[in-house]
Design a protein around this motif. Structure first.
Motif, PDB file in Angstrom:
ATOM      1  N   THR A  33       0.574  -1.787  -0.136  1.00  0.00           N
ATOM      2  CA  THR A  33      -0.242   0.229   0.088  1.00  0.00           C
ATOM      3  C   THR A  33       0.683   1.661  -0.141  1.00  0.00           C
ATOM      4  O   THR A  33       1.409   1.175   1.014  1.00  0.00           O
ATOM      5  CB  THR A  33      -1.247   0.001   1.756  1.00  0.00           C
ATOM      6  OG1 THR A  33      -1.453  -0.818   1.129  1.00  0.00           O
ATOM      7  CG2 THR A  33      -1.885   1.053   0.901  1.00  0.00           C
ATOM      8  N   LYS A  34       0.900   1.951  -0.932  1.00  0.00           N
ATOM      9  CA  LYS A  34       1.584   3.435  -1.187  1.00  0.00           C
ATOM     10  C   LYS A  34       0.477   4.324   0.171  1.00  0.00           C
ATOM     11  O   LYS A  34      -0.701   4.505  -0.498  1.00  0.00           O
ATOM     12  CB  LYS A  34       1.216   4.054  -2.281  1.00  0.00           C
ATOM     13  CG  LYS A  34       2.560   3.028  -3.380  1.00  0.00           C
ATOM     14  CD  LYS A  34       2.934   3.373  -4.477  1.00  0.00           C
ATOM     15  CE  LYS A  34       3.327   2.641  -5.555  1.00  0.00           C
ATOM     16  NZ  LYS A  34       3.500   3.388  -6.887  1.00  0.00           N
ATOM     17  N   PHE A  35       1.542   5.245   1.227  1.00  0.00           N
ATOM     18  CA  PHE A  35       0.878   5.961   1.061  1.00  0.00           C
ATOM     19  C   PHE A  35       1.534   7.900   0.887  1.00  0.00           C
ATOM     20  O   PHE A  35       2.962   7.733   0.565  1.00  0.00           O
ATOM     21  CB  PHE A  35       1.069   6.461   2.702  1.00  0.00           C
ATOM     22  CG  PHE A  35      -0.121   5.305   3.335  1.00  0.00           C
ATOM     23  CD1 PHE A  35      -0.921   5.466   4.216  1.00  0.00           C
ATOM     24  CD2 PHE A  35       0.209   4.264   3.067  1.00  0.00           C
ATOM     25  CE1 PHE A  35      -1.625   5.548   4.545  1.00  0.00           C
ATOM     26  CE2 PHE A  35      -0.300   3.307   4.010  1.00  0.00           C
ATOM     27  CZ  PHE A  35      -1.576   3.475   4.457  1.00  0.00           C
ATOM     28  N   PHE A  36       0.989   8.327   0.043  1.00  0.00           N
ATOM     29  CA  PHE A  36       1.476   9.173  -0.970  1.00  0.00           C
ATOM     30  C   PHE A  36       2.147  10.289   0.322  1.00  0.00           C
ATOM     31  O   PHE A  36       1.205  10.984   0.684  1.00  0.00           O
ATOM     32  CB  PHE A  36       0.844   9.900  -1.684  1.00  0.00           C
ATOM     33  CG  PHE A  36       1.387   8.847  -2.932  1.00  0.00           C
ATOM     34  CD1 PHE A  36       2.229   8.600  -3.931  1.00  0.00           C
ATOM     35  CD2 PHE A  36       0.063   8.454  -3.347  1.00  0.00           C
ATOM     36  CE1 PHE A  36       1.818   8.155  -5.314  1.00  0.00           C
ATOM     37  CE2 PHE A  36      -0.470   7.152  -4.021  1.00  0.00           C
ATOM     38  CZ  PHE A  36       0.616   7.094  -5.269  1.00  0.00           C
ATOM     39  N   LEU A  37       2.890  11.756   0.035  1.00  0.00           N
ATOM     40  CA  LEU A  37       3.707  12.785   1.205  1.00  0.00           C
ATOM     41  C   LEU A  37       2.824  13.707   0.075  1.00  0.00           C
ATOM     42  O   LEU A  37       3.574  13.804  -0.915  1.00  0.00           O
ATOM     43  CB  LEU A  37       5.198  12.496   0.795  1.00  0.00           C
ATOM     44  CG  LEU A  37       5.419  11.469   2.108  1.00  0.00           C
ATOM     45  CD1 LEU A  37       5.456  10.210   1.807  1.00  0.00           C
ATOM     46  CD2 LEU A  37       7.620  11.624   1.566  1.00  0.00           C
ATOM     47  N   ASN A  38       2.193  13.910   1.550  1.00  0.00           N
ATOM     48  CA  ASN A  38       1.471  15.381   0.573  1.00  0.00           C
ATOM     49  C   ASN A  38       2.130  16.611   0.909  1.00  0.00           C
ATOM     50  O   ASN A  38       2.511  16.813   2.035  1.00  0.00           O
ATOM     51  CB  ASN A  38       0.354  15.903   0.373  1.00  0.00           C
ATOM     52  CG  ASN A  38      -0.487  14.780  -0.171  1.00  0.00           C
ATOM     53  OD1 ASN A  38      -0.081  14.536  -1.553  1.00  0.00           O
ATOM     54  ND2 ASN A  38      -1.514  13.823   0.282  1.00  0.00           N
ATOM     55  N   ALA A  39       2.757  17.627   0.516  1.00  0.00           N
ATOM     56  CA  ALA A  39       3.650  18.991   0.819  1.00  0.00           C
ATOM     57  C   ALA A  39       2.456  19.881   1.578  1.00  0.00           C
ATOM     58  O   ALA A  39       3.112  20.404   2.360  1.00  0.00           O
ATOM     59  CB  ALA A  39       4.591  19.544  -0.614  1.00  0.00           C
ATOM     60  N   ALA A  40       1.251  20.181   1.103  1.00  0.00           N
ATOM     61  CA  ALA A  40       0.561  21.662   1.612  1.00  0.00           C
ATOM     62  C   ALA A  40       0.461  21.057   3.087  1.00  0.00           C
ATOM     63  O   ALA A  40       0.263  22.355   3.883  1.00  0.00           O
ATOM     64  CB  ALA A  40      -0.415  21.616   0.790  1.00  0.00           C
ATOM     65  N   ASP A  41       0.211  19.755   3.295  1.00  0.00           N
ATOM     66  CA  ASP A  41      -0.305  19.566   4.518  1.00  0.00           C
ATOM     67  C   ASP A  41       0.393  18.592   5.978  1.00  0.00           C
ATOM     68  O   ASP A  41      -0.116  17.764   6.551  1.00  0.00           O
ATOM     69  CB  ASP A  41      -1.957  19.347   4.807  1.00  0.00           C
ATOM     70  CG  ASP A  41      -2.542  18.008   3.873  1.00  0.00           C
ATOM     71  OD1 ASP A  41      -0.926  17.772   3.412  1.00  0.00           O
ATOM     72  OD2 ASP A  41      -3.297  17.717   3.815  1.00  0.00           O
ATOM     73  N   ARG A  42       1.015  17.927   5.034  1.00  0.00           N
ATOM     74  CA  ARG A  42       2.146  17.600   5.721  1.00  0.00           C
ATOM     75  C   ARG A  42       1.282  15.849   5.970  1.00  0.00           C
ATOM     76  O   ARG A  42       1.682  15.622   7.124  1.00  0.00           O
ATOM     77  CB  ARG A  42       2.731  17.845   6.976  1.00  0.00           C
ATOM     78  CG  ARG A  42       3.745  19.593   6.383  1.00  0.00           C
ATOM     79  CD  ARG A  42       4.706  19.298   5.770  1.00  0.00           C
ATOM     80  NE  ARG A  42       5.579  20.516   5.296  1.00  0.00           N
ATOM     81  CZ  ARG A  42       6.033  21.527   6.284  1.00  0.00           C
ATOM     82  NH1 ARG A  42       6.622  20.309   6.825  1.00  0.00           N
ATOM     83  NH2 ARG A  42       6.338  22.365   5.723  1.00  0.00           N
ATOM     84  N   THR A  43       1.287  15.662   4.880  1.00  0.00           N
ATOM     85  CA  THR A  43       0.517  14.011   5.537  1.00  0.00           C
ATOM     86  C   THR A  43       0.590  13.094   4.508  1.00  0.00           C
ATOM     87  O   THR A  43       1.424  13.196   3.491  1.00  0.00           O
ATOM     88  CB  THR A  43      -1.389  14.777   4.792  1.00  0.00           C
ATOM     89  OG1 THR A  43      -1.528  14.991   3.888  1.00  0.00           O
ATOM     90  CG2 THR A  43      -2.098  15.679   6.060  1.00  0.00           C
ATOM     91  N   LEU A  44       0.479  12.071   5.185  1.00  0.00           N
ATOM     92  CA  LEU A  44      -0.151  10.545   4.059  1.00  0.00           C
ATOM     93  C   LEU A  44      -0.786  10.312   3.598  1.00  0.00           C
ATOM     94  O   LEU A  44      -1.723  10.267   4.249  1.00  0.00           O
ATOM     95  CB  LEU A  44       0.715   9.861   5.065  1.00  0.00           C
ATOM     96  CG  LEU A  44       2.024   9.913   5.042  1.00  0.00           C
ATOM     97  CD1 LEU A  44       2.566   8.437   6.164  1.00  0.00           C
ATOM     98  CD2 LEU A  44       3.484   9.833   4.564  1.00  0.00           C
ATOM     99  N   GLY A  45      -1.184  10.116   2.144  1.00  0.00           N
ATOM    100  CA  GLY A  45      -2.541   9.488   2.089  1.00  0.00           C
ATOM    101  C   GLY A  45      -2.967   8.763   0.404  1.00  0.00           C
ATOM    102  O   GLY A  45      -1.587   8.583   0.152  1.00  0.00           O
ATOM    103  N   VAL A  46      -3.355   8.064   0.405  1.00  0.00           N
ATOM    104  CA  VAL A  46      -4.220   7.695  -1.087  1.00  0.00           C
ATOM    105  C   VAL A  46      -4.053   7.970  -2.130  1.00  0.00           C
ATOM    106  O   VAL A  46      -3.623   7.292  -2.958  1.00  0.00           O
ATOM    107  CB  VAL A  46      -5.720   6.877  -0.471  1.00  0.00           C
ATOM    108  CG1 VAL A  46      -5.617   5.770   0.815  1.00  0.00           C
ATOM    109  CG2 VAL A  46      -5.929   7.963  -0.890  1.00  0.00           C
ATOM    110  N   ASP A  47      -3.935   9.817  -2.373  1.00  0.00           N
ATOM    111  CA  ASP A  47      -3.794   9.847  -3.155  1.00  0.00           C
ATOM    112  C   ASP A  47      -2.285  10.810  -3.061  1.00  0.00           C
ATOM    113  O   ASP A  47      -2.219  11.757  -2.376  1.00  0.00           O
ATOM    114  CB  ASP A  47      -5.040  10.506  -3.593  1.00  0.00           C
ATOM    115  CG  ASP A  47      -6.078  10.015  -4.127  1.00  0.00           C
ATOM    116  OD1 ASP A  47      -5.784   8.326  -4.431  1.00  0.00           O
ATOM    117  OD2 ASP A  47      -7.172   9.866  -3.601  1.00  0.00           O
TER     118      ASP A  47
END
Length: 576
Positions: A366-380
């Motif tokens: 399962t990939k948890f993507f790093l998102n810069a705006a809110d510093r989250t790990l998400g599915v997209d």
């Protein structure tokens, strides 16, 4: 046996300093613990540099005190007079019909010669010792190897030489790759090798004699009998850490000290520790996967470095294994699953489970993507602005949403990042974390530290080159055979191996990925009696300025999140 040095004591026939001549004429010395009744028995052997005469309670008092405090059973049913670091207690094995042999390796303890840990010469010595034991009048011709750490690592080495009398081996928390697991993590020099050599090995080098410790059993110097000058001692040893400093790439220095697993055909049980981040668990797993043996088993446990070996659980597991292979006894070993997991839960709770393979076939990668705006790990993945962090600071943490249900993570872990630096190189320290619903990090008793995170990974950006033949999506394999400098400001793609782990995470908790330019540090206060600071990584620090000069590794790193720069954490999620 040398009858002049043989005594009957504590229900055993013990022979001290039994000579074993090597093929080059040098003599190593062993202590042999045998049943009182004469006969032919299977042999359990260890050979290494920790001094066979140094008591566990004296050389490693902090570890011993914690072990018997947490697990009183370890000290029960034995006088503990012959307790020795990382080796079996003969009083718990000799009554069951085994001969226990401890050999001081060349240049260590009572054995003279040049001290050169894991060298080809030392491995050849081990071969000679196994073949010697296999033909002694007290031996049934079956030799088993058993022991922790050093006494496990050199099992891989000697097994690759295929000594005829080697029948079975139990590799307890034993690394298999000198460069990647012991010397340099992701290409970054590990301080552990230096502290280990200075604090443990030099203290029992042969020739310390009267300047070294004394055996509580024999009353003789454990690193004697001769006493050499400091100059003579220096000439008689090879310092592996200082040599490693001079060898930043994977060359003959490391390959000579790494076993060819394809030549290991001996039946074995490989026992690793989920909390051994920084040293052994990767080797236990890679050894299990890479060895050519057709009879092989993997066991993964938790808690400290010693407990899995000395507790009733560990001793019973070992006796089932060796009873089957060395004594031909019906121990039920034929029912042992190929992979035995002590599945970890928060609070140091473990649930035993048998499996058929590693990694588990039912894994949902399962990939948890790093998102810069809110510093989250998400599915997209959402493209965003770059995120910078000073390499001397606390780094950047990306957090998942609270888990809706209990989630098990068991297996190897990987991360993909796109990173640039304002210099020509960058060291990336990746830490897999778990936080409770209140935001507090959940840490665990590790093999060498009481408060470890769930997983650690490392990579020097200039060592990013991959071997496409050996790399897997969940286990990138770096060649470490050339330096690929960064161009300041230009991002590069990095595939980071985070060592295998296991945890059942309760609902409401969050998964975190911390990216920083220096070692993880939980800020814990010093622990009295410990050999090194216990701040989450134990002795596995990466701060030698010769390897990490500040003008290269003390600047600013930048994580990039544009289109085509999809950074993610790959987790092995196991269906409930």
């Amino acid at each position: 046996m040398d009858t002049d040095r043989t005594v009957l004591r504590d229900g055993m026939r013990i022979s001290f300093d039994v000579p074993i001549e090597m093929d080059d004429g040098l003599v190593l010395y062993a202590d042999v613990f045998a049943p009182v009744d004469e006969g032919r028995y299977p042999v359990l052997m260890t050979m290494g540099p920790y001094a066979k005469g140094l008591a566990f309670q004296e050389g490693w008092k902090f570890n011993w005190d914690k072990l018997v405090r947490d697990f009183p059973e370890v000290a029960e049913g034995t006088s503990n007079a012959y307790a020795n670091w990382e080796t079996v207690d003969p009083e718990k094995w000799v009554p069951d019909g085994y001969v226990c042999v401890r050999v001081d390796s060349r240049g260590a303890g009572r054995s003279a010669g040049v001290l050169d840990p894991w060298s080809p010469r030392e491995t050849r010595d081990y071969y000679e010792c196994i073949e010697w034991a296999g033909v002694q009048p007290w031996s049934n011709g079956k030799v088993g190897l058993s022991g922790i750490s050093y006494y496990a690592m050199n099992q891989w080495h000697v097994a690759a030489l295929q000594p005829p009398h080697l029948t079975a081996m139990l590799v307890q928390e034993g690394a298999a790759d000198f460069y990647r697991e012991f010397c340099r993590h992701g290409g970054i020099l590990s301080r552990f090798l230096g502290g280990w050599f200075q604090g443990l090995i030099k203290q029992v080098q042969h020739g310390l004699g009267d300047n070294g410790p004394v055996s509580r059993v024999t009353g003789e110097p454990v690193a004697g009998p001769e006493t050499l000058t400091p100059e003579e001692l220096a000439r008689n040893r090879v310092d592996p850490y200082e040599t490693a400093v001079e060898h930043p790439l994977l060359d003959s220095f490391s390959t000579d000290r790494t076993a060819d697993l394809s030549k290991v055909v001996t039946p074995f049980l490989s026992c690793g520790n989920w909390g051994g981040q920084g040293l052994h668990p990767r080797g236990n797993i890679e050894g299990y996967l890479g060895a050519a043996s057709t009879q092989k088993w993997l066991e993964m446990h938790g808690d400290t470095h010693s407990s899995g070996f000395y507790t009733d659980y560990g001793v019973a597991l070992q006796k089932r294994f060796f009873g089957h292979f060395l004594q031909g006894a019906d121990t039920g070993w034929e029912k042992q699953p190929p992979v035995a997991l002590r599945v970890r839960h928060p609070g140091e709770v473990f649930v035993d489970r048998g499996e058929q393979e590693w990694p588990l076939a039912r894994t949902r990668w399962t990939k948890f993507f790093l998102n810069a705006a809110d510093r989250t790990l998400g599915v997209d993945f959402t493209p965003g602005d770059a995120v910078s962090y000073p390499t001397t600071g606390d780094g950047v943490t990306f957090l998942s949403a609270p888990l809706a249900e209990q989630t098990e993570i068991t297996g190897p872990v990987a991360a993909k990042l796109f990173l640039s630096s304002d210099t020509t190189d960058a060291d990336v320290f990746a830490c897999l974390q778990v936080f409770d619903p209140d935001g507090n990090e959940i840490t665990f008793q590790g093999s060498n530290d009481p408060r470890t995170p769930i997983g650690l990974g490392w990579l020097r950006a200039s060592h990013r080159k991959l071997d496409p033949r050996r790399s897997l999506p969940y286990r990138p394999w770096h060649t470490h055979d050339e330096i690929q400098p960064l161009t300041p400001g230009e991002p590069v793609e990095l595939d980071i191996e985070i060592w295998p782990t296991c945890l059942v995470i309760p609902p409401g908790c969050r998964i975190g990925l911390l990216i920083r330019g220096r070692d993880y540090d939980n800020g814990a206060e010093a622990t009295p009696g410990a050999r090194y600071p216990l701040r989450g990584i134990g002795p596995f620090r990466h701060d030698d300025e010769r390897d990490r000069p500040a003008d290269v590794f003390g600047g600013t790193n930048v994580l990039h999140f544009a289109d085509g720069q999809e950074s993610y954490l790959l987790l092995p999620v196991i269906p409930g």
